[in-house]
Design a protein around this motif. Structure first.
Motif, PDB file in Angstrom:
ATOM      1  N   GLU A  92     -14.416  -1.723  -4.418  1.00  0.00           N
ATOM      2  CA  GLU A  92     -13.571  -0.773  -3.719  1.00  0.00           C
ATOM      3  C   GLU A  92     -13.779  -0.921  -2.214  1.00  0.00           C
ATOM      4  O   GLU A  92     -14.822  -1.372  -1.747  1.00  0.00           O
ATOM      5  N   GLN A 103       2.044   5.059 -10.145  1.00  0.00           N
ATOM      6  CA  GLN A 103       1.011   5.385  -9.166  1.00  0.00           C
ATOM      7  C   GLN A 103       0.167   4.156  -8.844  1.00  0.00           C
ATOM      8  O   GLN A 103      -0.179   3.919  -7.681  1.00  0.00           O
ATOM      9  N   HIS A 104      -0.162   3.379  -9.867  1.00  0.00           N
ATOM     10  CA  HIS A 104      -0.906   2.140  -9.630  1.00  0.00           C
ATOM     11  C   HIS A 104      -0.111   1.196  -8.714  1.00  0.00           C
ATOM     12  O   HIS A 104      -0.671   0.577  -7.798  1.00  0.00           O
ATOM     13  N   GLU A 113       2.197   2.038  -6.549  1.00  0.00           N
ATOM     14  CA  GLU A 113       2.218   2.617  -5.208  1.00  0.00           C
ATOM     15  C   GLU A 113       0.914   2.326  -4.469  1.00  0.00           C
ATOM     16  O   GLU A 113       0.920   1.961  -3.283  1.00  0.00           O
ATOM     17  N   ASN A 114      -0.192   2.466  -5.173  1.00  0.00           N
ATOM     18  CA  ASN A 114      -1.483   2.168  -4.551  1.00  0.00           C
ATOM     19  C   ASN A 114      -1.555   0.710  -4.130  1.00  0.00           C
ATOM     20  O   ASN A 114      -2.048   0.380  -3.039  1.00  0.00           O
ATOM     21  N   GLY A 173       0.445   0.149  -1.074  1.00  0.00           N
ATOM     22  CA  GLY A 173      -0.280   0.620   0.105  1.00  0.00           C
ATOM     23  C   GLY A 173      -1.306  -0.396   0.573  1.00  0.00           C
ATOM     24  O   GLY A 173      -1.463  -0.634   1.780  1.00  0.00           O
ATOM     25  N   ARG A 174      -1.986  -1.023  -0.378  1.00  0.00           N
ATOM     26  CA  ARG A 174      -2.975  -2.041   0.001  1.00  0.00           C
ATOM     27  C   ARG A 174      -2.292  -3.247   0.659  1.00  0.00           C
ATOM     28  O   ARG A 174      -2.776  -3.772   1.667  1.00  0.00           O
TER      29      ARG A 174
END
Length: 908
Positions: free
Chosen positions: A107, A370-371, A373-374, A377-378
């Motif tokens: 992470e 959601q995954h 979207e994340n 974002g990355r």
């Protein structure tokens, strides 16, 4: 072991080009881009290059783009990094962590695409042993955008590394944007005799009529000759004459698939949807898909059948068209099952797993959305907005609720604009406005519309943007509202650097809750209300400790401090901001920020460092591939060079960037261009022309008036030329205007320029004594210019002895600063005063390039080659090559001698 002979019929020149690429790799890196239509022989040529490289002792690495994963970040790079995974641990910590985060192994904040690029370059550079390394990249047209950026970064930096890069692609792409000046080799179809020979080798028993039919349909395409010839031998040669040749080839391969069993078909199908070529992974996925164990005979059968081939533990398709044939022949549900089988063997939650699941999803799925979207974002934070756009758009499609659909579509629109996809951004914005009535979301959409070309903000109309920020604040998003105003101000400042709107923005930011020492507030005050607030900005920043602010805050503080006329401590703040931008690989922001760093070097009288910095800024801006940024940086670079007396023209900016030259019609480009031409004309002795150029930037009624460029850059030059042509009243009026900005006029930078300007107008010995005194003038450049002007005036008054003294001092100061153009002017004045003043004698190190001097400076400061490479985005080998050149030019033998040699060079 004998050299492998090329069996590529009709490819004598092409194989010679490959041999030349590999022969020269021991001395320097090189790139060969091979393009051609499907089946024309790109894969065969790549295979021949691999054989030749292995015979020469080169390490061979291979990767290929896959159509099904073209929108997945790092999909192709994953193939390379997996092979080099044992070396990742030895990378510098920021690079090692960047790769691990990018591939979902740990992470952390999303790493910049350029930090990933640097990590890849380091891996390749340190992997090269012995004869060198060949990296083959096939099907570039299907390589994901993130990996393409990495490949371009690497290709531009392997000149000093024994790395050969061979890339294959189809015609019509934008490879020039990726690889720049790489040599391009275009493969044409085989000529008649060569085509006939190739067919005879692979299907010698064909009767003449059938042979001619195959030749007619193959059109000289080598793969078509082989596959259609094989079909003719089997008796199933039934070409669809209306279909493109590539489709006919896919059909020929597809016919072979009909005879496969369930296990074999499962294996080729999972291989077709995955960019991972590892046999163990593909066998595991195929087992899940078929429900049966995939044994060695199944793999061997596919190799024997000419569909797959083994290579160093990997399974690759014999040709990319085989992959296409597999995908085309499979039904929708069959392909979906293959994607799910591949996803099942991937680490949970990784971008690759999520993407394979998203491809097959037929119903709304909030968890999957959601995954995605994340992941978007990355990608966006990494500097890959195009990939982010695709992820957001798919997330919107999978969103169960209307609000989330609209919100994710808005994210896609924002990413599209960042990627330069204006039409797509507009279309996505229209979707959002139809899907939601949410006040906060509509405010974001309205803000996005402001940023689109033609928006009110570009027309110098900030009212709508301020209203949008108010809407965000009212919706409970105070911090976001402040950020919107600051972003808006960056855009607005170019066209309207002063006026009531700036006071309104400052009031709003305070109302929204910004603290008095908030870097965003201080930036607004320094940039938009310089006369009223510069002293306040300096006082508040003076009370701060460099390094305590967050990285983005440090950058804003450095910019604010610089624009407020500070001098002595600005470098403390710019250093912290610069170090963070380098560490995180934010090249676009770094390229622009280095202009402020260069300005500080200029004010400090370190011309060599100033030029070195603007050169790096230009390289980085062009590296990023943003033409507006590169054009802006070049305009400012010309300004620095004009100050130092170089013969420059503002028109060269438009000549270098013709596709974006329309932006030169807007401020601050017009202001910068006028200053560049004005200063250059003054250096040529054309003072009337210089006066007209510079007056346009300073005149309050001029359409290109811009306080920052006029007051900071043009003002003292304008006063100098005005005095020379007898326009003393205009010079005095300009002095009064600057002096009336009390907050600025009291700052070290502006006070120093004012003391020069007043001496130029007064022309008295007393005034000039102040202008050349470090106590009253902290700017070495303007002290030297004061000495030059005073010496010229004294010579014309026939006070020759005093004139010579001042001219010598000015000459020596210009030499130290690196303002060679003005040093030559001082020498000419000395000769006119009866004193010969030859040019500076050649000295060791005079031929150092800016890049070499930067590397030498860092090495003298104690940094290792690896640390220097990390800071300057180079490979360690490139740093070593530059240091070798530095030692030779400075006539030294070791790192320990660098400090003294550089000191002597700069004192000269």
């Amino acid at each position: 072991m004998t050299e492998p002979s090329s069996r590529l019929i009709g490819r004598t020149d092409e194989t010679a080009a490959v041999r030349e690429l590999l022969t020269g790799v021991s001395d320097q890196g090189a790139v060969l881009l091979v393009d051609g239509e499907p089946g024309v022989g790109k894969t065969a040529l790549a295979d021949a290059a691999v054989d030749q490289a292995r015979w020469r002792g080169l390490t061979v690495l291979r990767m290929s783009g896959v159509e099904t994963e073209a929108d997945l970040p790092w999909a192709t790079l994953h193939q390379l990094v997996h092979v080099l995974r044992d070396r990742v641990e030895q990378l510098p910590a920021p690079q090692r962590d960047a790769l691990r985060i990018a591939f979902g192994e740990r992470e952390g904040p999303p790493p910049s695409v350029f930090l990933i690029s640097l990590a890849t370059l380091t891996l390749l550079s340190e992997r090269t042993t012995g004869a060198g390394l060949l990296l083959v990249v096939e099907d570039l047209h299907w390589v994901d955008r993130s990996t393409r950026t990495v490949l371009g970064f690497v290709a531009r930096r392997i000149a000093a590394d024994p790395v050969a890069l061979l890339v294959t692609t189809r015609p019509g792409g934008d490879e020039s944007l990726t690889f720049g000046d790489a040599r391009t080799l275009h493969l044409n179809p085989l000529a008649g005799d060569d085509a006939r020979q190739l067919l005879a080798e692979h299907a010698p028993e064909l009767a003449e009529p059938l042979r001619n039919r195959v030749l007619d349909h193959a059109l000289g395409n080598p793969l078509a000759l082989i596959e259609l010839g094989a079909a003719a031998r089997r008796g199933d040669f039934e070409p669809d004459v209306g279909a493109p040749l590539s489709r006919r080839l896919e059909d020929a391969f597809a016919r072979r698939l009909h005879a496969l069993g369930d296990v074999e078909r499962a294996l080729v199908l999972v291989a077709a949807v995955s960019a991972d070529a590892r046999q163990s992974e593909l066998v595991a996925a195929a087992g899940r898909l078929s429900g049966r164990a995939v044994d060695a005979p199944a793999v061997a059968a596919l190799v024997e059948y000419g569909l797959l081939r083994r290579e160093s533990g990997n399974l690759r398709f014999r040709h990319p068209l085989v992959r296409s044939a597999v995908l085309q022949s499979a039904g929708v549900q069959e392909r979906a099952s293959a994607h799910r089988a591949v996803a099942a063997i991937l680490p949970p939650g990784t971008d690759r797993q999520i993407w394979h699941l998203a491809v097959t999803a037929a119903e709304p799925d909030e968890e999957l959305a959601q995954h995605l979207e994340n992941g978007g974002g990355r990608s966006r934070q990494s500097g890959d907005p195009r990939t982010a756009m695709a992820a957001y758009a798919r997330a919107a499609e999978l969103s169960p609720g209307a609000h989330d659909q609209a919100r994710r579509t808005c994210l896609a629109a924002e990413a599209a604009l960042e990627a330069g996809r204006v039409a797509e951004s507009r279309a996505l914005v229209e979707q959002v406005t139809r899907r939601t009535a949410d006040r906060s979301l509509l405010a974001r959409v309205a803000w996005l519309q402001e940023l689109l070309p033609g928006g009110a903000l570009q027309r110098g109309e900030p009212a709508t943007a301020i209203t949008i920020a108010d809407e965000m604040f009212a919706a409970g998003h105070a911090d976001q509202a402040i950020n919107v105003l600051v972003t808006m101000a960056f855009h607005y400042w170019g066209s309207t650097p002063e006026g009531p709107a700036w006071s309104r923005m400052i009031e709003r930011v305070t109302t929204y809750g910004a603290a008095p020492d908030d870097p965003r507030l201080l930036w607004l005050m320094a940039f938009g209300t310089p006369g009223a607030n510069s002293a306040i900005v300096r006082a508040r920043i003076d009370a701060m400790t460099p390094g305590e602010a967050e990285p983005e805050g440090a950058r804003l503080l450095a910019l604010a401090y610089d624009h407020a006329g500070a001098f002595a401590r600005v470098r403390d703040f710019t250093r912290a901001a610069e170090d963070d931008l380098r560490r995180t690989g934010q090249l676009a922001a770094l390229a622009m920020f280095l202009q402020t760093v260069a300005s500080q070097h200029f004010h400090a009288g370190d011309g060599r460092r100033a030029i070195e910095t603007v050169d790096e800024s230009q390289r980085l801006a062009e590296e990023v591939g943003e033409p507006f940024l590169a054009m802006s940086v070049q305009a400012q670079n010309l300004l620095i060079r004009a100050h130092f007396g170089e013969d420059v023209r503002s028109a060269t900016v438009g000549e270098r960037y013709p596709d974006t030259a329309f932006a030169l019609d807007y401020n601050p480009f017009q202001a910068i261009g006028a200053i560049v031409d004005g200063v250059a004309e003054a250096k040529r002795g054309r003072f009337e022309r210089a006066f007209e150029h510079l007056r346009r930037v300073l005149d309050p009624d001029s359409p290109i008036r811009h306080w920052s460029w006029g007051d900071r850059e043009a003002f003292p030059h304008f006063v100098d030329v005005a005095v020379r042509i007898g326009r003393h009243d205009e010079a005095a009026a300009a002095i009064d205007r600057i002096a009336g900005r009390t907050g600025l006029a009291e700052s070290p930078v502006y006070a120093s320029m004012l003391v020069f300007a007043r001496a130029a107008v007064a022309g008295t010995d007393e005034a000039f004594e102040q202008a050349i005194s470090p106590e009253h003038n902290v700017l070495p450049y303007w002290r030297a210019r004061a000495g030059l002007l005073h010496g010229e005036q004294l010579r014309r008054r026939r006070t020759v002895s005093e004139a010579r003294r001042h001219l010598r001092t000015a000459r020596d100061a210009f030499d130290r600063i690196g303002a060679t153009g003005w040093a030559d002017t001082a020498r000419a004045e000395l000769r006119a005063a009866g004193e010969e003043s030859p040019g500076t004698a050649p000295r060791p190190g005079s031929a150092l390039t800016p890049q070499e001097e930067r590397i030498a400076t860092l090495a003298a400061d104690g940094l290792t080659n690896r640390e220097i490479a990390e800071r300057l985005f180079l490979s360690p080998r490139t740093v070593g090559a530059h240091l070798y050149a530095v030692y030779r030019k400075l006539e030294i033998n070791s790192r320990t001698e660098l400090g003294a040699a550089l000191g002597a060079l700069r004192r000269h």
